[in-house]
Each structure stands twice: as structure tokens, then as C-alpha cells.
Design an enzyme around this catalytic site. Structure first.
Site, PDB file in Angstrom:
ATOM      1  N   THR A  46     -44.273   7.025   1.407  1.00 29.13           N
ATOM      2  CA  THR A  46     -45.703   6.733   1.331  1.00 29.13           C
ATOM      3  C   THR A  46     -46.027   5.405   1.996  1.00 29.13           C
ATOM      4  OG1 THR A  46     -45.807   7.900  -0.778  1.00 29.13           O
ATOM      5  CG2 THR A  46     -47.639   6.441  -0.253  1.00 29.13           C
ATOM      6  N   TYR A 109     -51.792  18.353  -3.444  1.00 28.31           N
ATOM      7  CA  TYR A 109     -52.969  19.175  -3.186  1.00 28.31           C
ATOM      8  C   TYR A 109     -52.845  20.599  -3.749  1.00 28.31           C
ATOM      9  CZ  TYR A 109     -57.134  21.174  -1.137  1.00 28.31           C
ATOM     10  OH  TYR A 109     -58.343  21.799  -0.987  1.00 28.31           O
ATOM     11  N   TYR A 135     -39.484  12.614  -6.243  1.00 24.81           N
ATOM     12  CA  TYR A 135     -40.471  11.550  -6.362  1.00 24.81           C
ATOM     13  C   TYR A 135     -41.631  12.051  -7.202  1.00 24.81           C
ATOM     14  CZ  TYR A 135     -43.647   7.798  -4.761  1.00 24.81           C
ATOM     15  OH  TYR A 135     -44.524   6.744  -4.701  1.00 24.81           O
ATOM     16  N   ARG A 140     -50.898  10.395  -6.966  1.00 29.93           N
ATOM     17  CA  ARG A 140     -51.106  10.791  -5.567  1.00 29.93           C
ATOM     18  C   ARG A 140     -51.034  12.308  -5.365  1.00 29.93           C
ATOM     19  NH1 ARG A 140     -50.967   7.092  -1.196  1.00 29.93           N
ATOM     20  NH2 ARG A 140     -50.466   4.965  -1.804  1.00 29.93           N
ATOM     21  N   LYS A 164     -37.427   9.136  -8.504  1.00 30.16           N
ATOM     22  CA  LYS A 164     -38.243   7.930  -8.426  1.00 30.16           C
ATOM     23  C   LYS A 164     -39.438   8.179  -9.335  1.00 30.16           C
ATOM     24  CE  LYS A 164     -41.120   5.126  -5.341  1.00 30.16           C
ATOM     25  NZ  LYS A 164     -41.710   4.981  -3.988  1.00 30.16           N
ATOM     26  N   ILE A 206     -37.367   1.499  -6.301  1.00 29.59           N
ATOM     27  CA  ILE A 206     -37.761   1.722  -4.907  1.00 29.59           C
ATOM     28  C   ILE A 206     -39.058   0.966  -4.745  1.00 29.59           C
ATOM     29  CG2 ILE A 206     -38.438   3.430  -3.183  1.00 29.59           C
ATOM     30  CD1 ILE A 206     -36.449   5.358  -4.456  1.00 29.59           C
TER      31      ILE A 206
END
Length: 297
Positions: A46, A109, A135, A140, A164, A206
Site C-alpha cells: 500500500t 471492494y 494482510y 481499506r 500483517k 511492517i
């Protein structure tokens, strides 16, 4: 065995004035990071603006990073997509480029069910041999990978080895560690939660913070793992104000501004991201100065 322990930097992608990738500056940043204690390089995530890269750029950037690092620390490539076939393609190309692991975000999405997430991640893992970090960032993607789902994946798929965790929910982190029974490494995805997550049994972070204070971010983890709880916590608290400033606008807007302030030539951002607002930039500048970071611009 963990892919890495400590602080891995979620690497920005420097841009030239025309919007192309500035590989010379990227190599400078990679070398500085490794020299100052960063334990792994995470490329095309990202923070690296991978979502605005073409597939060709994405693969070329991964290849370039592997060449720059020269096996000094692990390289982990972001290869996630909301299209399973695209994620498989990028993951296979990253493996061919010589990465030490891949970082695969949950599909965004389309918002898959937990069963869909299991099928998605399993399909990707079955097509590569390298270790895979999942992740989890609901803010997001719109979907949370539940602890039970993560634990089942870790137990059923050999090369799914870590997550993560950026949910911000420490209770969820504890549940993941308990449910997975040692089969899944956990890395903090939030710089303000390194100490509590590592204290629960996590392997590190991270990090975005690592761009501006790589040695200190490494030390937060290293001190805690060495038993210096007070020293680790002191560093975590010292940088809280800076961390807040680095996330005052959507990542990676502030960290790119910070790197430019420090004298790196990382350029601007690809649309739809825009330059940092002046008021927030001044707060960031002051936060950097307060912890002794040299600001030259």
C-alpha cells in the site's frame, strides 16, 4: 521459521517529475534502510502505491528491489489483488524474481465471505512455493479476516505462515495467536501498537515509521524481545506523536512528505492521492523536529 523478526519497512516508491519510478532514489533509500537496522524490505505494498502501478511496473519494481537488496535482508513483495487470478499471476512473477516471501491483502471492494477468503488465499498459496503473509486491513478492504479463518488457513496451507494485522483490535490479535497455536506469525500493521503486539507474541512490525527512524523502529522490537520492556515502551511512546502525524492523511501521503523534508527526492504521488495539506505538513515537520530528525526542506 519466521521470514523475519523485527521491523520491516513498507517501502515507498519514489517518483520522478513525470510520474515514472525513480529507481536510483529507491536504491538509495533501500541502502540507507539496511544500513540503519531495518530487518526486511516490503516492496509494492500500500505504501508503495502498488494500486496505481501497471502489472509491468509492479513486476519490474519487485525485480529491481531484489537486485538492490542483494540478499542482505529478506524482500517481501506485495502481490495482492481483488482478482484471484491477478494475485496468482503477480505472486508467481514475484517468486520468479527471487523474493523471500509475498504479502497478500484480502480482496477489496468485492468483500468476500470468510469461505471466499479461504478459497482466495488457498488458491494463491497453491501456485507458489514462497512463504505467504496475509494482510488484514478492514479499513481499506471492507472485510475482516477473522481469527478462526486465519487459524484454519495456517493449519491447512503449509506456506501461509504469517499475518500483517492492522485491525487495531488487540483482542483480535490475542485471539489469532491463541487460535493458530504457534502456526502463524503475527506482525503489527500499526506503528502505534508494536509493543503490545510483540508482547503478546508477535514477531515485529511492517512499518511506515521505519522510513524516518529505521534504527529506532528496529530497536522497539529488539529491546522488547531481549527483555528490556521499559526501553522498548519508552521508544514506542517517544514516537507516538510522530506516528500520529504520519497518518494524519491517508498513507503514503505524509511519509512521502516526510522523506522529501529529510532530503530524499521521492517526488509526488500518483493520483488519486494528492499532496499533503500545508497545515498537516507543518504538524508533521514539527513532530519530526521534536524527536531530533533533521529537516532540510
Amino acid at each position: 521459521m519466521s521470514i523475519f523478526t523485527g521491523a520491516g519497512v513498507a517501502l515507498i516508491t519514489p517518483m520522478n517529475e513525470d510520474g515514472s519510478i525513480n529507481y536510483d532514489e529507491m536504491e538509495r533509500i533501500v541502502n540507507d534502510q539496511i544500513e540503519h537496522g531495518t530487518d526486511a524490505i516490503i516492496v509494492c505494498g500500500t505504501t508503495g502505491e502498488a494500486s496505481t502501478m501497471t502489472h509491468e511496473e509492479h513486476i519490474e519494481t519487485i525485480k529491481a528491489c531484489v537486485g538492490m537488496v542483494k540478499k542482505r535482508v529478506p524482500v517481501i513483495a506485495g502481490t495482492g489483488s481483488n482478482c484471484t487470478e491477478t494475485a496468482i499471476y503477480l505472486s508467481k512473477e514475484a517468486q520468479n524474481a527471487g523474493v523471500d516471501g509475498i504479502l497478500v491483502v484480502s480482496p477489496y471492494y468485492n468483500k468476500a465471505t470468510q469461505n471466499g477468503l479461504k478459497k482466495h488465499f488457498t488458491a494463491i498459496a497453491e501456485k507458489v512455493d514462497v512463504p505467504m503473509i496475509l494482510y488484514n486491513i478492514q479499513g481499506r478492504t471492507g472485510v475482516n479476516i477473522k481469527p478462526k479463518t486465519l487459524a484454519e488457513l495456517a493449519k491447512e496451507v503449509d506456506n501461509i505462515v504469517a499475518v500483517k494485522e492492522a485491525s487495531g483490535d488487540l483482542s483480535q490479535v490475542a485471539e489469532i495467536l491463541a487460535e493458530s497455536e504457534g502456526r502463524l506469525d503475527v506482525y503489527s500493521g500499526n506503528d502505534d501498537q508494536i509493543v503490545p503486539i510483540v508482547a503478546l507474541g508477535g514477531k515485529g512490525v511492517i512499518s511506515v515509521l521505519s522510513h524516518v527512524v529505521p534504527q529506532e523502529t528496529h530497536d522497539i522490537v529488539a529491546k522488547l524481545m531481549a527483555g528490556d520492556v521499559e526501553g522498548s515502551a519508552k521508544l514506542q511512546l517517544k514516537y507516538l506523536k510522530l506516528i500520529k502525524a504520519l497518518f494524519s492523511e491517508v498513507n503514503p501521503i505524509p511519509v512521502k512528505a516526510a522523506m522529501n523534508m529529510m532530503g530524499y527526492n521521492v517526488g509526488s504521488l500518483r493520483m488519486p492521492l494528492s499532496e499533503m495539506e500545508d497545515a498537516n505538513k507543518e504538524v508533521l515537520r514539527n513532530a519530526m523536529k521534536e524527536v531530533g530528525i533533521k529537516v532540510v526542506r
